[in-house]
Scaffold this motif. Structure first.
Motif, PDB file in Angstrom:
ATOM      1  N   LYS A  72      30.461  13.262  40.874  1.00 10.14           N
ATOM      2  CA  LYS A  72      29.247  13.912  40.376  1.00 10.14           C
ATOM      3  C   LYS A  72      28.736  14.931  41.391  1.00 10.14           C
ATOM      4  O   LYS A  72      29.071  14.877  42.570  1.00 10.14           O
ATOM      5  CB  LYS A  72      28.153  12.875  40.097  1.00 10.14           C
ATOM      6  N   PHE A  73      27.938  15.851  40.897  1.00 16.39           N
ATOM      7  CA  PHE A  73      27.210  16.822  41.715  1.00 16.39           C
ATOM      8  C   PHE A  73      28.144  17.717  42.541  1.00 16.39           C
ATOM      9  O   PHE A  73      27.822  18.095  43.668  1.00 16.39           O
ATOM     10  CB  PHE A  73      26.217  16.108  42.643  1.00 16.39           C
ATOM     11  N   LYS A  74      29.303  18.049  41.985  1.00 11.72           N
ATOM     12  CA  LYS A  74      30.237  18.928  42.665  1.00 11.72           C
ATOM     13  C   LYS A  74      30.002  20.378  42.215  1.00 11.72           C
ATOM     14  O   LYS A  74      29.561  20.633  41.091  1.00 11.72           O
ATOM     15  CB  LYS A  74      31.679  18.518  42.392  1.00 11.72           C
ATOM     16  N   THR A  75      30.316  21.298  43.100  1.00 14.73           N
ATOM     17  CA  THR A  75      30.130  22.729  42.828  1.00 14.73           C
ATOM     18  C   THR A  75      31.493  23.417  42.752  1.00 14.73           C
ATOM     19  O   THR A  75      32.502  22.853  43.184  1.00 14.73           O
ATOM     20  CB  THR A  75      29.313  23.383  43.946  1.00 14.73           C
ATOM     21  N   PRO A  76      31.529  24.649  42.222  1.00 13.01           N
ATOM     22  CA  PRO A  76      32.795  25.395  42.251  1.00 13.01           C
ATOM     23  C   PRO A  76      33.365  25.529  43.660  1.00 13.01           C
ATOM     24  O   PRO A  76      34.588  25.540  43.833  1.00 13.01           O
ATOM     25  CB  PRO A  76      32.405  26.754  41.669  1.00 13.01           C
ATOM     26  N   VAL A 119      38.861  26.581  34.029  1.00 10.72           N
ATOM     27  CA  VAL A 119      39.470  26.025  35.235  1.00 10.72           C
ATOM     28  C   VAL A 119      40.016  24.623  34.946  1.00 10.72           C
ATOM     29  O   VAL A 119      41.123  24.266  35.370  1.00 10.72           O
ATOM     30  CB  VAL A 119      38.446  25.961  36.386  1.00 10.72           C
ATOM     31  N   TYR A 120      39.251  23.848  34.184  1.00  9.83           N
ATOM     32  CA  TYR A 120      39.669  22.496  33.815  1.00  9.83           C
ATOM     33  C   TYR A 120      41.009  22.527  33.087  1.00  9.83           C
ATOM     34  O   TYR A 120      41.921  21.749  33.375  1.00  9.83           O
ATOM     35  CB  TYR A 120      38.589  21.871  32.928  1.00  9.83           C
ATOM     36  N   LYS A 121      41.131  23.456  32.151  1.00 18.23           N
ATOM     37  CA  LYS A 121      42.374  23.572  31.378  1.00 18.23           C
ATOM     38  C   LYS A 121      43.549  23.887  32.301  1.00 18.23           C
ATOM     39  O   LYS A 121      44.640  23.330  32.143  1.00 18.23           O
ATOM     40  CB  LYS A 121      42.217  24.661  30.309  1.00 18.23           C
ATOM     41  N   ASN A 122      43.332  24.766  33.275  1.00 19.51           N
ATOM     42  CA  ASN A 122      44.413  25.114  34.193  1.00 19.51           C
ATOM     43  C   ASN A 122      44.800  23.952  35.102  1.00 19.51           C
ATOM     44  O   ASN A 122      45.984  23.759  35.403  1.00 19.51           O
ATOM     45  CB  ASN A 122      44.006  26.322  35.046  1.00 19.51           C
ATOM     46  N   VAL A 123      43.809  23.190  35.545  1.00 23.98           N
ATOM     47  CA  VAL A 123      44.119  22.033  36.394  1.00 23.98           C
ATOM     48  C   VAL A 123      44.896  20.997  35.596  1.00 23.98           C
ATOM     49  O   VAL A 123      45.841  20.375  36.099  1.00 23.98           O
ATOM     50  CB  VAL A 123      42.829  21.422  36.990  1.00 23.98           C
ATOM     51  N   LYS A 124      44.535  20.801  34.339  1.00 20.93           N
ATOM     52  CA  LYS A 124      45.290  19.878  33.482  1.00 20.93           C
ATOM     53  C   LYS A 124      46.727  20.363  33.322  1.00 20.93           C
ATOM     54  O   LYS A 124      47.667  19.561  33.334  1.00 20.93           O
ATOM     55  CB  LYS A 124      44.618  19.749  32.112  1.00 20.93           C
ATOM     56  N   ARG A 125      46.893  21.669  33.164  1.00 24.23           N
ATOM     57  CA  ARG A 125      48.265  22.199  33.069  1.00 24.23           C
ATOM     58  C   ARG A 125      49.026  21.926  34.362  1.00 24.23           C
ATOM     59  O   ARG A 125      50.198  21.516  34.332  1.00 24.23           O
ATOM     60  CB  ARG A 125      48.242  23.704  32.788  1.00 24.23           C
ATOM     61  N   LEU A 185      42.449  37.921  49.517  1.00 24.31           N
ATOM     62  CA  LEU A 185      42.808  38.933  48.522  1.00 24.31           C
ATOM     63  C   LEU A 185      42.622  38.420  47.101  1.00 24.31           C
ATOM     64  O   LEU A 185      42.335  39.196  46.175  1.00 24.31           O
ATOM     65  CB  LEU A 185      44.247  39.400  48.727  1.00 24.31           C
ATOM     66  N   GLN A 186      42.773  37.113  46.914  1.00 20.95           N
ATOM     67  CA  GLN A 186      42.513  36.525  45.596  1.00 20.95           C
ATOM     68  C   GLN A 186      41.062  36.738  45.194  1.00 20.95           C
ATOM     69  O   GLN A 186      40.752  37.041  44.041  1.00 20.95           O
ATOM     70  CB  GLN A 186      42.828  35.022  45.628  1.00 20.95           C
ATOM     71  N   THR A 187      40.154  36.564  46.161  1.00 22.80           N
ATOM     72  CA  THR A 187      38.735  36.798  45.885  1.00 22.80           C
ATOM     73  C   THR A 187      38.488  38.256  45.543  1.00 22.80           C
ATOM     74  O   THR A 187      37.732  38.579  44.621  1.00 22.80           O
ATOM     75  CB  THR A 187      37.887  36.389  47.107  1.00 22.80           C
ATOM     76  N   ILE A 188      39.135  39.152  46.280  1.00 25.66           N
ATOM     77  CA  ILE A 188      38.982  40.585  46.014  1.00 25.66           C
ATOM     78  C   ILE A 188      39.445  40.919  44.597  1.00 25.66           C
ATOM     79  O   ILE A 188      38.770  41.655  43.860  1.00 25.66           O
ATOM     80  CB  ILE A 188      39.766  41.405  47.063  1.00 25.66           C
ATOM     81  N   THR A 189      40.585  40.367  44.201  1.00 20.13           N
ATOM     82  CA  THR A 189      41.098  40.604  42.843  1.00 20.13           C
ATOM     83  C   THR A 189      40.106  40.142  41.793  1.00 20.13           C
ATOM     84  O   THR A 189      39.853  40.834  40.790  1.00 20.13           O
ATOM     85  CB  THR A 189      42.442  39.877  42.660  1.00 20.13           C
ATOM     86  N   ALA A 190      39.523  38.963  42.015  1.00 21.16           N
ATOM     87  CA  ALA A 190      38.543  38.425  41.066  1.00 21.16           C
ATOM     88  C   ALA A 190      37.324  39.329  40.964  1.00 21.16           C
ATOM     89  O   ALA A 190      36.780  39.541  39.866  1.00 21.16           O
ATOM     90  CB  ALA A 190      38.126  37.013  41.495  1.00 21.16           C
ATOM     91  N   GLU A 191      36.888  39.884  42.084  1.00 21.62           N
ATOM     92  CA  GLU A 191      35.699  40.740  42.069  1.00 21.62           C
ATOM     93  C   GLU A 191      35.977  42.094  41.425  1.00 21.62           C
ATOM     94  O   GLU A 191      35.112  42.659  40.757  1.00 21.62           O
ATOM     95  CB  GLU A 191      35.161  40.905  43.494  1.00 21.62           C
ATOM     96  N   ARG A 240      35.390  31.944  38.447  1.00 21.19           N
ATOM     97  CA  ARG A 240      36.437  32.971  38.461  1.00 21.19           C
ATOM     98  C   ARG A 240      37.284  32.850  39.724  1.00 21.19           C
ATOM     99  O   ARG A 240      38.506  32.976  39.676  1.00 21.19           O
ATOM    100  CB  ARG A 240      35.804  34.359  38.365  1.00 21.19           C
ATOM    101  N   HIS A 241      36.651  32.597  40.866  1.00 20.72           N
ATOM    102  CA  HIS A 241      37.405  32.440  42.112  1.00 20.72           C
ATOM    103  C   HIS A 241      38.277  31.185  42.047  1.00 20.72           C
ATOM    104  O   HIS A 241      39.425  31.179  42.506  1.00 20.72           O
ATOM    105  CB  HIS A 241      36.456  32.336  43.306  1.00 20.72           C
ATOM    106  N   VAL A 242      37.718  30.115  41.464  1.00 19.21           N
ATOM    107  CA  VAL A 242      38.465  28.859  41.387  1.00 19.21           C
ATOM    108  C   VAL A 242      39.666  29.021  40.458  1.00 19.21           C
ATOM    109  O   VAL A 242      40.752  28.501  40.729  1.00 19.21           O
ATOM    110  CB  VAL A 242      37.555  27.702  40.907  1.00 19.21           C
ATOM    111  N   LEU A 243      39.472  29.767  39.364  1.00 19.76           N
ATOM    112  CA  LEU A 243      40.592  30.002  38.453  1.00 19.76           C
ATOM    113  C   LEU A 243      41.716  30.749  39.171  1.00 19.76           C
ATOM    114  O   LEU A 243      42.897  30.456  38.988  1.00 19.76           O
ATOM    115  CB  LEU A 243      40.126  30.778  37.229  1.00 19.76           C
ATOM    116  N   GLN A 244      41.346  31.721  40.000  1.00 22.25           N
ATOM    117  CA  GLN A 244      42.351  32.440  40.790  1.00 22.25           C
ATOM    118  C   GLN A 244      43.146  31.463  41.657  1.00 22.25           C
ATOM    119  O   GLN A 244      44.355  31.606  41.820  1.00 22.25           O
ATOM    120  CB  GLN A 244      41.676  33.481  41.689  1.00 22.25           C
TER     121      GLN A 244
END
Length: 595
Positions: free
Chosen positions: A132-136, A100-106, A243-249, A60-64
């Protein structure tokens, strides 16, 4: 002669296999390379600012963060007179790496449209290296670096005014949170503190985040981890990020309570300072409900947030009226064609019809002087009414961009976004077929406004994509590759291509029947006079049927690109559809399964 870059029109789409943070990271690295090239074209020679290492980030944070980059792409387009693009909010549901993948492709496609040197795209300079082995958190850091890279392209990063607008959104959201808990005691705005700096604003945002974390604990949610702040000079961009993180939460708390609400973005006419930002954040903290255990917790079933065909129907009806208003204000009296109701359709068919409408709005935008922007493609994952709803919301946003850009507004009033409509209509027992029929009406009304057919170039792009997907399906069944040659045809008319498209759909229907699909037979309505648009619409139905088959069998979509499409004729399109027919016929012959 107008030509199309297929790389831009057909981006790689979605895949049957759910994407992981490593997949998103791999694409984000390529996105960063593309933005570096955009900086080079704009003579930005400074080194990239690398974002700090991140911890405890969720999809969710990454999508923001992807939406933050999309906002900057939008600003870049505005500065250069390219016309705006839509930037949606985070949807009110669980967010996955696939989203998130879809948004990065866009984002990759949006940036590709901004590059002047299209040869770089044709030469496939930007290769995807699989990590490989990557995290959000890793993805977040990479995307934040991309976001920072845009600042020099815009002349500056986010300003205190941009940050203030974010805090206004947060205040509105927390006020709504109070309403959900029936807390109506007035809370006064704290006094304005003079001479505040971004550092003070960041500290206050962290205090707000800590309060949200406590609320999440009381609601028995997985609480957000509260970061510590380095002792350094803080920029408005870093406050914006917090603030993006706050919005997501806050969105997560909404979902936990089973409620959703969108808030209008309020533009500020006056420049704001960090002092204004701090004041708003202090107000937000004061407004927060305490969710004390001695108080009744007001909450609603989370399942009620899932969209149904009833929701999509109401949205589609709203859009149809909006399109008809646009037509009236343009003085267009041409009657739209009549639809033919098709029973038993699924969300995937509605989704593809929504894409068709988005493509037509994109054509209208280009005619009005907008630079091209990304349009979605047929998905390769199971589609629910929720995904359809989000896509059609984007259609509504695109129409608003176009309508509010033109000087044809009635009484100088801008169109209202459906997201912000409070008194939405409610329907019962609507089906995907009902929604499809409404969106088909929208499509025909757009045809009347456009008053032009799809070009052979555009139809060729779709046909070639279908042919490649058919190849993938046939090879999946046969367990070996096929190498059939394209036969050149001459003197073919749209009616010939239409007839070949019907043959292809019949073969795909046979596959569905033999595969014991639970969907009904799809038909292609035939116009009295077959036009290039008739052919394109027919191939759209074929494309939706292919998506059904791919999803059913878990067949991934092929990574297919070609450089330039130009000077195509109906004969060229016929040759590709005819090849698709021959390919799928190979998968329907007993002799091809003997070895």
């Amino acid at each position: 002669m107008r030509y199309l870059f297929l790389l831009l029109v057909v981006y790689f789409g979605l895949y049957a296999q759910e994407k992981t943070p490593s997949d998103v990271y791999s694409e984000s690295v390529v996105l960063k390379q593309m933005v570096v090239e955009l900086r080079r074209e704009n003579h930005v020679e400074s080194a990239l600012r690398i974002a700090p290492k991140q911890k405890n980030k969720s999809p969710r944070h990454v999508l923001q963060k992807t939406l933050e980059i999309l906002t900057k792409v939008n600003k870049y387009r505005e500065i250069n007179g390219y016309g705006k693009i839509t930037v949606p909010p985070v949807p009110p549901r669980d967010i996955t790496p696939q989203d998130v993948y879809k948004n990065v492709k866009r984002l990759k496609v949006e940036v590709a449209y901004l590059l002047n040197n299209k040869k770089i795209l044709q030469e496939k300079k930007f290769h995807v290296k699989q990590y490989k082995f990557k995290t959000p958190s890793d993805v977040y850091k990479e995307l934040w670096t991309v976001s920072l890279a845009f600042d020099e392209l815009l002349g500056q990063g986010f300003t205190p005014t941009d940050v203030y607008i974010q805090t206004q959104q947060i205040v509105d959201a927390i006020k709504f949170l109070r309403i959900t808990q029936r807390e109506h005691i007035e809370v006064k705005m704290p006094p304005l503190k003079e001479n505040q700096h971004p550092n003070h604003a960041l500290y206050k945002s962290i205090e707000l985040l800590a309060n949200l974390s406590k609320i999440q604990k009381k609601l028995w949610m997985e609480e957000v981890q509260v970061p510590t702040v380095e002792q350094k000079v803080i920029s408005p961009t870093e406050v914006y990020d917090s603030l993006q993180t706050i919005t997501a939460e806050i969105d997560r708390i909404f979902r936990r309570l089973g409620v959703e609400r969108s808030f209008r973005v309020k533009k500020e006419k006056e420049k704001k300072t960090p002092s204004d930002v701090v004041q708003n954040l202090e107000y937000a903290i004061a407004l927060l409900p305490d969710f004390a255990f001695e108080k009744k917790l007001n909450q609603y079933p989370k399942l009620s947030l899932k969209k149904t065909p009833n929701d999509v129907y109401a949205l589609s009806e709203f859009i149809l009226k909006k399109i008809q208003l646009m037509k009236d204000l343009r003085g267009i009296r041409a009657e739209a064609k009549q639809t033919t109701y098709i029973y038993g359709l699924k969300p995937i068919h509605v989704y593809v019809k929504g894409i068709e409408n988005l493509e037509k709005i994109a054509k209208l935008k280009e005619l009005e002087g907008f630079k091209p922007s990304q349009s979605p493609t047929a998905p390769n994952i199971a589609i629910t009414p929720s995904e359809v709803y989000e896509l059609i919301l984007r259609l509504d946003d695109e129409i608003n961009l176009l309508f509010n850009y033109e000087d044809i507004q009635a009484n100088d009033n801008k169109l209202e976004s459906y997201r912000e409509v409070i008194n939405k209509k409610h329907y019962k027992e609507k089906t995907s077929s009902d929604v499809y029929d409404y969106l088909w009406k929208v499509s025909y009304e757009l045809d009347a406004i456009l008053n032009l057919d799809y070009t052979p170039n555009e139809t060729y792009v779709l046909a070639k994509k279908i042919e490649n997907d058919i190849q993938k399906i046939a090879e999946y069944f046969l367990k070996h590759s096929l190498n059939l040659e394209l036969k050149q045809n001459i003197s073919k008319k749209p009616s010939d291509v239409f007839a070949s498209s019907l043959q292809l759909l019949d073969k795909l229907q046979y596959i569905k029947d033999r595969g014991n699909f639970t969907s009904v037979k799809t038909t292609i309505p035939k116009d009295k006079v077959i036009t290039p648009t008739s052919v394109y619409n027919a191939l759209r139905i074929v494309s939706a049927t292919i998506s059904e088959i791919r999803v059913f069998y878990g067949i991934s979509e092929s990574d297919y690109t070609i450089s330039v499409v130009e000077n195509k004729t109906p004969s060229d399109v016929y040759s590709v559809v005819e090849l698709a027919n021959r390919i799928i016929s190979k998968a329907l012959k007993d002799s091809n399964y003997e070895n």
